[in-house]
Design a protein around this motif. Structure first.
Motif, mmCIF file in Angstrom:
data_model
loop_
_atom_site.group_PDB
_atom_site.id
_atom_site.type_symbol
_atom_site.label_atom_id
_atom_site.label_comp_id
_atom_site.label_asym_id
_atom_site.label_seq_id
_atom_site.Cartn_x
_atom_site.Cartn_y
_atom_site.Cartn_z
ATOM 1 N N ASN A 13 0.917 -1.284 0.039
ATOM 2 C CA ASN A 13 -0.007 -0.028 -0.031
ATOM 3 C C ASN A 13 0.838 1.209 -0.138
ATOM 4 O O ASN A 13 0.277 2.356 -0.072
ATOM 5 C CB ASN A 13 -0.843 0.019 1.292
ATOM 6 C CG ASN A 13 -1.893 -1.091 1.090
ATOM 7 O OD1 ASN A 13 -2.413 -1.604 0.223
ATOM 8 N ND2 ASN A 13 -2.313 -1.711 2.322
ATOM 9 N N VAL A 14 1.954 1.274 0.181
ATOM 10 C CA VAL A 14 3.196 2.491 0.138
ATOM 11 C C VAL A 14 2.928 3.223 -1.194
ATOM 12 O O VAL A 14 3.359 4.334 -1.256
ATOM 13 C CB VAL A 14 4.484 2.041 0.627
ATOM 14 C CG1 VAL A 14 4.427 1.489 2.117
ATOM 15 C CG2 VAL A 14 5.142 1.113 -0.383
ATOM 16 N N SER A 15 2.526 2.703 -2.143
ATOM 17 C CA SER A 15 2.320 3.209 -3.458
ATOM 18 C C SER A 15 1.553 4.310 -3.398
ATOM 19 O O SER A 15 1.624 5.310 -4.298
ATOM 20 C CB SER A 15 1.976 2.276 -4.605
ATOM 21 O OG SER A 15 0.758 1.609 -4.173
ATOM 22 N N PHE A 22 7.521 12.127 1.646
ATOM 23 C CA PHE A 22 7.855 11.364 2.616
ATOM 24 C C PHE A 22 6.382 10.886 3.507
ATOM 25 O O PHE A 22 5.792 11.845 4.114
ATOM 26 C CB PHE A 22 8.793 11.534 3.397
ATOM 27 C CG PHE A 22 10.263 11.250 2.779
ATOM 28 C CD1 PHE A 22 10.869 10.197 2.912
ATOM 29 C CD2 PHE A 22 10.795 12.276 1.826
ATOM 30 C CE1 PHE A 22 12.221 10.076 2.262
ATOM 31 C CE2 PHE A 22 11.789 12.305 1.303
ATOM 32 C CZ PHE A 22 12.668 11.016 1.483
ATOM 33 N N SER A 23 6.510 9.623 3.977
ATOM 34 C CA SER A 23 5.248 9.108 4.801
ATOM 35 C C SER A 23 6.139 8.506 6.054
ATOM 36 O O SER A 23 7.061 7.822 5.933
ATOM 37 C CB SER A 23 4.426 8.261 4.256
ATOM 38 O OG SER A 23 3.583 9.066 3.228
ATOM 39 N N TYR A 76 12.502 2.231 -2.820
ATOM 40 C CA TYR A 76 12.021 3.267 -1.872
ATOM 41 C C TYR A 76 13.208 3.959 -1.221
ATOM 42 O O TYR A 76 14.430 3.428 -1.039
ATOM 43 C CB TYR A 76 11.142 2.544 -0.572
ATOM 44 C CG TYR A 76 9.931 2.150 -1.181
ATOM 45 C CD1 TYR A 76 8.619 2.657 -1.057
ATOM 46 C CD2 TYR A 76 9.713 0.656 -1.498
ATOM 47 C CE1 TYR A 76 7.743 2.270 -1.645
ATOM 48 C CE2 TYR A 76 8.590 0.021 -1.826
ATOM 49 C CZ TYR A 76 7.641 0.718 -2.229
ATOM 50 O OH TYR A 76 6.287 0.389 -2.437
ATOM 51 N N GLN A 77 13.139 5.180 -1.031
ATOM 52 C CA GLN A 77 13.981 6.029 -0.123
ATOM 53 C C GLN A 77 13.444 5.811 1.259
ATOM 54 O O GLN A 77 12.146 6.119 1.594
ATOM 55 C CB GLN A 77 14.380 7.382 -0.551
ATOM 56 C CG GLN A 77 14.859 7.558 -1.879
ATOM 57 C CD GLN A 77 15.225 8.751 -2.235
ATOM 58 O OE1 GLN A 77 14.611 9.778 -1.789
ATOM 59 N NE2 GLN A 77 16.115 9.143 -2.948
ATOM 60 N N VAL A 78 14.542 5.752 2.267
ATOM 61 C CA VAL A 78 14.141 5.538 3.725
ATOM 62 C C VAL A 78 15.064 6.428 4.348
ATOM 63 O O VAL A 78 16.353 6.691 4.034
ATOM 64 C CB VAL A 78 14.149 4.121 4.428
ATOM 65 C CG1 VAL A 78 12.967 3.443 3.624
ATOM 66 C CG2 VAL A 78 15.685 3.533 4.167
ATOM 67 N N LYS A 79 14.610 7.365 5.328
ATOM 68 C CA LYS A 79 15.534 8.157 6.143
ATOM 69 C C LYS A 79 15.152 8.494 7.663
ATOM 70 O O LYS A 79 14.045 7.879 7.790
ATOM 71 C CB LYS A 79 15.812 9.587 5.529
ATOM 72 C CG LYS A 79 14.375 10.169 5.609
ATOM 73 C CD LYS A 79 14.798 11.648 4.940
ATOM 74 C CE LYS A 79 13.315 12.431 4.889
ATOM 75 N NZ LYS A 79 13.671 13.944 4.424
ATOM 76 N N CYS A 80 15.952 8.377 8.582
ATOM 77 C CA CYS A 80 15.613 8.681 9.840
ATOM 78 C C CYS A 80 16.101 10.090 10.458
ATOM 79 O O CYS A 80 17.118 10.670 9.845
ATOM 80 C CB CYS A 80 16.224 7.620 10.887
ATOM 81 S SG CYS A 80 17.892 7.560 11.099
ATOM 82 N N THR A 81 15.201 10.659 11.038
ATOM 83 C CA THR A 81 15.518 11.929 11.783
ATOM 84 C C THR A 81 15.550 12.212 13.367
ATOM 85 O O THR A 81 16.123 13.178 13.798
ATOM 86 C CB THR A 81 14.454 12.909 11.213
ATOM 87 O OG1 THR A 81 13.151 12.681 11.381
ATOM 88 C CG2 THR A 81 14.631 12.988 9.555
ATOM 89 N N GLN A 82 15.284 11.142 14.021
ATOM 90 C CA GLN A 82 14.812 11.330 15.484
ATOM 91 C C GLN A 82 15.891 10.733 16.291
ATOM 92 O O GLN A 82 15.801 10.878 17.540
ATOM 93 C CB GLN A 82 13.466 10.400 15.661
ATOM 94 C CG GLN A 82 12.163 11.208 15.084
ATOM 95 C CD GLN A 82 10.875 10.669 15.406
ATOM 96 O OE1 GLN A 82 10.753 9.938 16.189
ATOM 97 N NE2 GLN A 82 9.890 10.889 14.593
ATOM 98 N N GLN A 140 9.490 7.003 1.109
ATOM 99 C CA GLN A 140 8.836 7.381 -0.223
ATOM 100 C C GLN A 140 9.257 6.698 -1.440
ATOM 101 O O GLN A 140 10.303 6.112 -1.338
ATOM 102 C CB GLN A 140 8.994 8.811 -0.630
ATOM 103 C CG GLN A 140 10.573 9.184 -1.044
ATOM 104 C CD GLN A 140 10.775 10.595 -1.601
ATOM 105 O OE1 GLN A 140 9.840 11.534 -1.810
ATOM 106 N NE2 GLN A 140 11.913 10.908 -1.950
ATOM 107 N N LYS A 141 7.968 6.363 -2.184
ATOM 108 C CA LYS A 141 8.469 5.442 -3.421
ATOM 109 C C LYS A 141 9.288 6.286 -4.374
ATOM 110 O O LYS A 141 9.043 7.327 -4.608
ATOM 111 C CB LYS A 141 7.253 5.170 -4.000
ATOM 112 C CG LYS A 141 7.257 3.862 -4.904
ATOM 113 C CD LYS A 141 6.175 3.310 -5.354
ATOM 114 C CE LYS A 141 6.139 2.098 -6.068
ATOM 115 N NZ LYS A 141 7.049 2.089 -7.343
#
Length: 248
Positions: A13-15, A22-23, A76-82, A140-141
């Protein structure tokens, strides 16, 4: 650097997350700290996930995202910020496997290889980031891109003159396929193949169906089509990989 990731089946479902948007999601990691994670079993890629072009992508700052029986090959691109060790820079991953049942507790879960998880860290802080074990991330895709690599077809070990199956790899663009069709030298029509599991597609053949086989691919989202002409040669063998000269 082979960045592998696992997503639960709901990752299909991430599409719904549009390109450039970004989600929220959750990320964990598994396997060795610098390893490729699993063997890509649920998508049918096998040990190829630890080899180029997947491994080459990692050295370029990308990742192999390792888990989802659906959407195999999507990127997909993934990233962390926290976390203080997060670089906040996105890492590109490709879905190559299926997440274990424990991933089903979250709506969108990426179970990354240790290498992929660490790639989200600031330089020299990958170990510190992995020690967190579980992170809230963003995804994000994005289009897949394997520079200089063409679509490949790995013939299933159970294939024979009456049954043909192949795992399809390295598709640029969508990365995921909606339709696969086979055209035999002995036929004047395209025959639809059925998705067997993951990236593997299959078809029952009549005794009169003779190679070489051309294969037409149509992607899920863009609905683009390409034809790999005569990519499966006369005298093809189960277990062999045949590379085309085309890509999206």
């Amino acid at each position: 650097m082979n960045l592998c990731s696992c997503s639960n089946l709901k990752l299909l479902n991430v599409s719904a997350s549009p390109l450039g948007s970004f989600s929220p999601a959750v990320a964990t990691w598994y396997g060795s700290a610098h390893g490729a994670g699993s063997g890509g079993g649920a998508c049918g890629y096998g040990p190829g996930v630890g080899q180029p072009p997947y491994s080459a992508m990692v050295s370029a700052g990308n990742a192999n995202l390792f888990k989802s029986g659906k959407g195999c090959g999507s990127c997909y691109q993934v990233k962390c910020t926290q976390n203080a060790a997060c670089s906040r820079n996105p890492v590109t991953v490709t879905i190559t496997d299926e997440c274990p049942g424990s991933c089903n507790d979250e709506l969108f879960h990426f179970d990354l290889s240790g290498k992929a998880f660490g790639a989200m860290a600031k330089p020299g802080q990958d170990g510190k980031l992995r020690s967190a074990g579980k992170l809230n991330i963003q995804y994000q895709k994005v289009p897949c891109n394997y520079p200089g690599v063409k679509v490949a077809f790995r013939v299933g070990s159970g294939s024979n003159p009456n049954f043909f199956a192949c795992a399809i790899e390295y598709e640029d663009g969508d990365g995921d396929l909606a339709l696969v069709e086979l055209h035999a030298a002995s036929s004047n029509q395209w025959l639809p193949m059925q998705q067997s599991w993951g990236a593997t597609w299959k078809i029952n053949l009549s005794p009169a169906t003779k190679a070489p086989f051309s294969i037409r691919l149509t992607t899920v989202e863009s609905r683009k089509s390409i034809v790999a002409n005569n990519v499966i040669p006369t005298g093809w063998s189960p277990g062999q990989t045949y590379r085309s000269v085309v890509n999206f």
